[in-house]
Design an enzyme around this catalytic site. Structure first.
Site, PDB file in Angstrom:
ATOM      1  N   GLY B  14       0.817  -1.210   0.000  1.00 48.38           N
ATOM      2  CA  GLY B  14       0.000   0.000   0.000  1.00 48.38           C
ATOM      3  C   GLY B  14       0.850   1.259   0.000  1.00 48.38           C
ATOM      4  O   GLY B  14       1.858   1.338   0.696  1.00 48.38           O
ATOM      5  N   ASN B 115       6.930  -5.260   5.484  1.00 43.78           N
ATOM      6  CA  ASN B 115       7.884  -6.205   6.080  1.00 43.78           C
ATOM      7  C   ASN B 115       8.040  -7.468   5.241  1.00 43.78           C
ATOM      8  O   ASN B 115       9.141  -7.927   4.974  1.00 43.78           O
ATOM      9  CB  ASN B 115       7.411  -6.623   7.471  1.00 43.78           C
ATOM     10  CG  ASN B 115       7.478  -5.471   8.453  1.00 43.78           C
ATOM     11  OD1 ASN B 115       8.157  -4.481   8.183  1.00 43.78           O
ATOM     12  ND2 ASN B 115       6.783  -5.593   9.570  1.00 43.78           N
ATOM     13  N   ILE B 144       1.359   3.615   6.155  1.00 40.56           N
ATOM     14  CA  ILE B 144       0.508   4.574   6.881  1.00 40.56           C
ATOM     15  C   ILE B 144       0.030   3.967   8.192  1.00 40.56           C
ATOM     16  O   ILE B 144      -0.336   4.677   9.111  1.00 40.56           O
ATOM     17  CB  ILE B 144      -0.715   5.041   6.050  1.00 40.56           C
ATOM     18  CG1 ILE B 144      -1.670   3.891   5.731  1.00 40.56           C
ATOM     19  CG2 ILE B 144      -0.297   5.763   4.783  1.00 40.56           C
ATOM     20  CD1 ILE B 144      -3.051   4.361   5.270  1.00 40.56           C
ATOM     21  N   ASP B 145       0.045   2.633   8.282  1.00 41.09           N
ATOM     22  CA  ASP B 145      -0.526   1.963   9.454  1.00 41.09           C
ATOM     23  C   ASP B 145       0.290   2.183  10.729  1.00 41.09           C
ATOM     24  O   ASP B 145      -0.206   1.996  11.836  1.00 41.09           O
ATOM     25  CB  ASP B 145      -0.628   0.451   9.198  1.00 41.09           C
ATOM     26  CG  ASP B 145      -1.608   0.121   8.082  1.00 41.09           C
ATOM     27  OD1 ASP B 145      -2.320   1.026   7.628  1.00 41.09           O
ATOM     28  OD2 ASP B 145      -1.647  -1.053   7.668  1.00 41.09           O
ATOM     29  N   TYR B 300      -8.958   5.230   0.561  1.00 42.78           N
ATOM     30  CA  TYR B 300      -7.644   5.525  -0.026  1.00 42.78           C
ATOM     31  C   TYR B 300      -7.238   6.996   0.078  1.00 42.78           C
ATOM     32  O   TYR B 300      -6.061   7.317  -0.049  1.00 42.78           O
ATOM     33  CB  TYR B 300      -7.631   5.124  -1.508  1.00 42.78           C
ATOM     34  CG  TYR B 300      -7.520   3.646  -1.763  1.00 42.78           C
ATOM     35  CD1 TYR B 300      -7.049   2.768  -0.791  1.00 42.78           C
ATOM     36  CD2 TYR B 300      -7.872   3.101  -2.997  1.00 42.78           C
ATOM     37  CE1 TYR B 300      -6.942   1.405  -1.032  1.00 42.78           C
ATOM     38  CE2 TYR B 300      -7.763   1.739  -3.248  1.00 42.78           C
ATOM     39  CZ  TYR B 300      -7.298   0.893  -2.259  1.00 42.78           C
ATOM     40  OH  TYR B 300      -7.181  -0.454  -2.515  1.00 42.78           O
ATOM     41  N   LEU B 301      -8.227   7.887   0.285  1.00 42.47           N
ATOM     42  CA  LEU B 301      -7.864   9.304   0.350  1.00 42.47           C
ATOM     43  C   LEU B 301      -6.817   9.542   1.434  1.00 42.47           C
ATOM     44  O   LEU B 301      -5.967  10.402   1.304  1.00 42.47           O
ATOM     45  CB  LEU B 301      -9.087  10.192   0.614  1.00 42.47           C
ATOM     46  CG  LEU B 301     -10.322  10.002  -0.279  1.00 42.47           C
ATOM     47  CD1 LEU B 301     -11.331  11.118  -0.048  1.00 42.47           C
ATOM     48  CD2 LEU B 301      -9.965   9.928  -1.747  1.00 42.47           C
ATOM     49  N   GLN B 302      -6.865   8.762   2.510  1.00 43.25           N
ATOM     50  CA  GLN B 302      -5.945   8.986   3.618  1.00 43.25           C
ATOM     51  C   GLN B 302      -4.512   8.566   3.306  1.00 43.25           C
ATOM     52  O   GLN B 302      -3.593   8.960   4.006  1.00 43.25           O
ATOM     53  CB  GLN B 302      -6.433   8.303   4.910  1.00 43.25           C
ATOM     54  CG  GLN B 302      -6.401   6.790   4.907  1.00 43.25           C
ATOM     55  CD  GLN B 302      -7.363   6.184   5.917  1.00 43.25           C
ATOM     56  OE1 GLN B 302      -7.062   6.041   7.099  1.00 43.25           O
ATOM     57  NE2 GLN B 302      -8.559   5.842   5.453  1.00 43.25           N
TER      58      GLN B 302
END
Lengths: 424, 424
Positions: B14, B115, B144-145, B300-302
Site C-alpha cells: 500500500g 515487512n 501509513i498503518d 484511499y484518500l488517507q
C-alpha cells in the site's frame, strides 16, 4: 432622515466550506452604511434562535475575529434544519418572531439558507409588515449541491467540487500505481441528493490524467446495470482499472434509490437519508470483475473542507452576502441575489435579484449537454462550466500542524423576553 | 578499486503520500557516490517488474522530474501486492531474478515495501549471493498503518494522521454547528487493519476544540456495545453531539471483526478486506439516540492526500531512503533503517539499522499508555507522541485549480531477455 434599523443575519440548512464568507460580507457591507443600518445581530441556529431569543451582537466585532470568520468551516452562527410551521397551524411562532423583531428593532433580515428556509423567512417578514413592523427580508444563497435555479452556480459548490476533484485525482493516481496486482475499481460517493453536480466534479481528473478510465454515475441518469458493467469491463480491458464517482441519490430505472441509509418520519413528510450507494456499486463491480474494489465516502468532509476551498467560490460566497445587503439598500424585499455570468474569459460574474418565490420550488439539475451521450462521462461543455469555479487556492492558517479553525465565540445577547421553546 | 555496481529500487504494498520522497532520496543519495554506484534502475510493479524485466532507467533523470517526484502521490514506480513464492516451491522465480540482476549488473537492491516484501527481497538477494552474484539488499520502510516494530514511527504515518486529523477537525466544526437540529453523531473510519494508530489521529481534535465530545474505537480494544452506548449518551447529554473515529479492524469481544467488506481466497491464505464498520457504528448510535447520524469513510484518500502531507513525515520518508543508501555504503545487507527519536524538544530523530528478519513478524500496536483507561479516548502521552509527527505543511503546486500530480513518465528500459510471466 429615518432612524437606522437593526440587522439580523442567520444561517440554515447544510453548511458549505464558505458560508461564513457570506456572513463576513454581510457584516462588513452593513458596517459601511451606518445611515441605514444600526446594530448587527446574528441568530444562533437560524430561525430557531430568533424564536428562543438566542442572539449574538456583531456590532463590535473586532477585525481579527472578522478575518478568522472569513475562512472558518461549519456554520459560525450554527445552522438549523428547522422551519416555521405554516402560519395557520402555528400563529404563535409568527407572533413570537414579531415580538423579538420589535424588541430588537430588526428592520433587515438576511437569511443564509436553502430555498425553503428563505421562503419561510420572507413569510415571517411579510407577517411582521402586516402587523405594522416593517422588515425587509433578503436571501443569501448557499448550497454545495448547486441545485439553486436561475443562478449560474451556487456559492459553496466550487469549493466542494474542488475538494472532491482533488481527492479523486489523488486516489486515481493511487489506483493507477497499484491496479496491476491490487484494486482495479475504485468508487467515490458524492453528495447532492437528486442532482449530479458534485459527481460531475470527478470529471476534472481529465485535466491531470487526460486518459483516465473514468465512469460517472450522476443522479440525472438511471442506473442501468448492464450498460455500467459493459463500460466498466471495456475500461478495465483498455487501461487495467476504472475510477468512478457516483451520486448518493442514484436511482434505478424504476425511480427507486439504489441505496438509502435511513428514513426519518416527521409530521410533514418522510425524509430519506441517502448514502452507501458507492458500496453497492463497488460490490457489483467486484462480483463482475472478480477482483478487489474500494469505495470512499467523504460524506461531510466535502462540505467542510476549508483547507481546500476554491478562491473563486469564496469570492462568489462573499459576493452573495454583499449583494444581499446592497439589495436591501435598494429597497428590495423577498428577493435573492443570484450569480449571473458576465464573461467567459476571464470568468466574471455579477449578482442579480430574483424573487424568493420564483426559485423556491425549482431544482437545477445537470443539463444534458454537460453529460456524455452514454450518461457515464462528462462532456467538454461540462468541463468548461466547472473549471472556472474551482480556480484559486487559499492556504489556511496552521497552528501546531493543524488548521486554526477553533470555534469563534461571539458576544451573546442577554435574553430579556419571556422564554419560548421552539419545538417540532 | 572495484567497479561500481548498479542500483535497483522498487516499491511494494500500500502506498503512502510520501513514498516517492523515499524514492527521490535513494536517487539523490546514490548520485552522490559514483565511486560505489553505477546506474540507477527502478522496477515497475516491484519484484514483479524484476521478473518481467519491466524497468526504467533513472540515471539521467532531470532535476524538474526529481523535484516533482518528491511530492507525487501514489507509487511513481507502481507498487505491487505480489510476493515471490518460497524458493523450494518456485525456484524458477529466483533463477529469473538472478538472470535479470546479472544482466543489469545489479549490486544493490533497495526495496520500499512492507515487512513481508522486504524479507522476500533479502531472500532473493541471498540466493543471488549463493549463486555467485553478490547483491546487497536494504529495506526502505513505509506504511501509513504505523505498525512497523522497532521504529519510533513509520514513514507515511504522519501524513495520513495529519490528513485524517484535519478532516476530522473540519467535520467536528460542522457537526458542532448543526447538531442542535440535525446530525448528533458523526463517525469516521480509519484504515490500519489490526492497529489503531490512525484512529488515534482523531484525538488531535482536542488541540483545536479542547472539549470536543470525542469517542475513539481503536482496534486494540474490543468493541463493548454497552460501554460504547453509555459513553455516547453521556457525551450527547453533555455536549449535544459526539464525534467518533473507529478502526476498520475493530473486533468484538470474541475476536471477530465487527464488519468486513469481502474475503479473498488465495492459495496461501484468505485475505480479509476490511471496511464498513463505521456504518455499523453509525447505525447502532442512530438506533440508540433515535437521531440522524453520519459516517465518512475516507478509504484511499488517507494514503494519497499529497495536498495535506506533514513536512516532518516527508523528511522522515526522505531520510529513510537516504539512510538505506548510506547503510549499503557501510556494507550492510538484509537490514532496514528505522526511526530512532533522539530528542523531544525539538523533536529530532536519526536512523539505525535493524535486521529485516528481526522486524518481519512483529507488529507495533498502540501501547496502553496512549489510550485512556476506558479504551475510548487518547491519553496525554498519545497526544505528545502524535503532535511532532504532523508538524509542517507543504503547499502543492496547483495548475488550473488542481494539484499538479500528473503521472511521471520515466525512461523505459528496452527488454532484451526472454519473456517471463509472473503469475500467481
Amino acid at each position: 432622515m429615518p432612524k437606522a434599523k437593526n440587522v439580523l443575519y442567520a444561517q440554515a440548512g447544510g453548511v458549505t466550506a464558505v458560508i461564513n464568507a457570506s456572513a463576513a460580507a454581510v457584516i462588513e457591507t452593513v458596517q459601511k452604511h451606518p445611515e441605514t443600518f444600526g446594530k448587527t445581530y446574528a441568530a444562533i441556529n437560524g430561525i430557531k434562535g430568533v424564536l428562543e431569543e438566542e442572539l449574538v451582537d456583531l456590532s463590535e466585532i473586532d477585525l481579527a475575529t472578522l478575518e478568522k470568520l472569513k475562512y472558518q468551516p461549519g456554520a459560525a452562527f450554527k445552522a438549523c434544519r428547522f422551519d416555521l410551521d405554516p402560519l395557520e397551524h402555528n400563529p404563535q411562532q409568527y407572533q413570537r418572531v414579531l415580538e423579538v423583531f420589535k424588541h430588537y428593532d430588526i428592520g433587515y433580515f438576511f437569511y443564509n439558507g436553502g430555498n425553503g428556509s428563505m421562503v419561510t423567512a420572507q413569510k415571517v417578514s411579510d407577517y411582521c409588515c402586516e402587523q405594522g413592523h416593517e422588515v425587509i427580508c433578503i436571501g443569501v444563497a448557499k448550497t454545495i449541491d448547486n441545485d439553486l435555479a436561475l443562478s449560474h452556480c451556487s456559492p459553496g459548490y466550487g469549493s466542494a467540487a474542488k475538494y472532491l476533484a482533488t481527492s479523486f485525482i489523488e486516489a486515481t493516481i493511487d489506483i493507477l500505481s497499484m491496479h496491476d496486482t491490487s484494486t482495479k475499481f475504485f468508487v467515490m460517493e458524492a453528495m447532492g441528493r437528486n442532482v449530479g453536480w458534485l459527481t460531475l466534479a470527478a470529471g476534472l481528473v481529465k485535466e491531470v490524467i487526460p486518459d483516465a478510465p473514468l465512469l460517472l454515475l450522476p443522479a440525472e441518469r438511471p442506473f442501468r446495470r448492464e450498460a455500467f458493467l459493459k463500460r466498466l469491463e471495456q475500461l478495465v480491458d483498455e487501461k487495467g482499472y476504472c475510477v468512478c464517482m457516483v451520486s448518493e441519490g442514484l436511482q434505478d430505472e424504476n425511480g427507486n434509490y439504489v441505496n438509502i441509509t435511513a428514513v426519518e418520519h416527521t409530521i410533514e413528510q418522510d425524509y430519506t437519508q441517502l448514502g452507501g450507494v458507492g458500496q453497492v456499486i463497488a460490490k457489483i463491480a467486484a462480483d463482475q470483475l472478480d477482483c478487489k474494489t474500494h469505495c470512499a465516502i467523504p460524506d461531510y468532509l466535502q462540505r467542510s473542507a476549508s483547507h481546500c476551498v476554491s478562491l473563486t467560490d469564496w469570492e462568489i460566497a462573499y459576493g452573495a452576502g454583499e449583494a444581499a445587503v446592497l439589495a436591501a439598500l435598494e429597497g428590495e424585499h423577498g428577493t435573492l441575489p443570484v450569480v449571473v455570468k458576465t464573461s467567459d474569459t476571464p470568468f466574471n460574474w455579477t449578482f442579480e435579484s430574483v424573487t424568493l418565490q420564483d426559485v423556491a420550488n425549482l431544482e437545477l439539475r445537470v443539463p444534458d449537454e454537460f453529460i456524455s451521450e452514454d450518461g457515464m462521462d462528462i462532456s467538454e461543455a461540462g468541463l468548461n462550466y466547472l473549471l472556472p469555479l474551482i480556480q484559486g487556492e487559499h492556504r489556511p492558517d496552521y497552528r501546531n500542524g493543524l488548521p486554526e479553525v477553533s470555534p469563534i465565540d461571539f458576544m451573546p445577547v442577554k435574553p430579556c423576553l419571556s422564554a419560548f421553546k421552539a419545538v417540532k
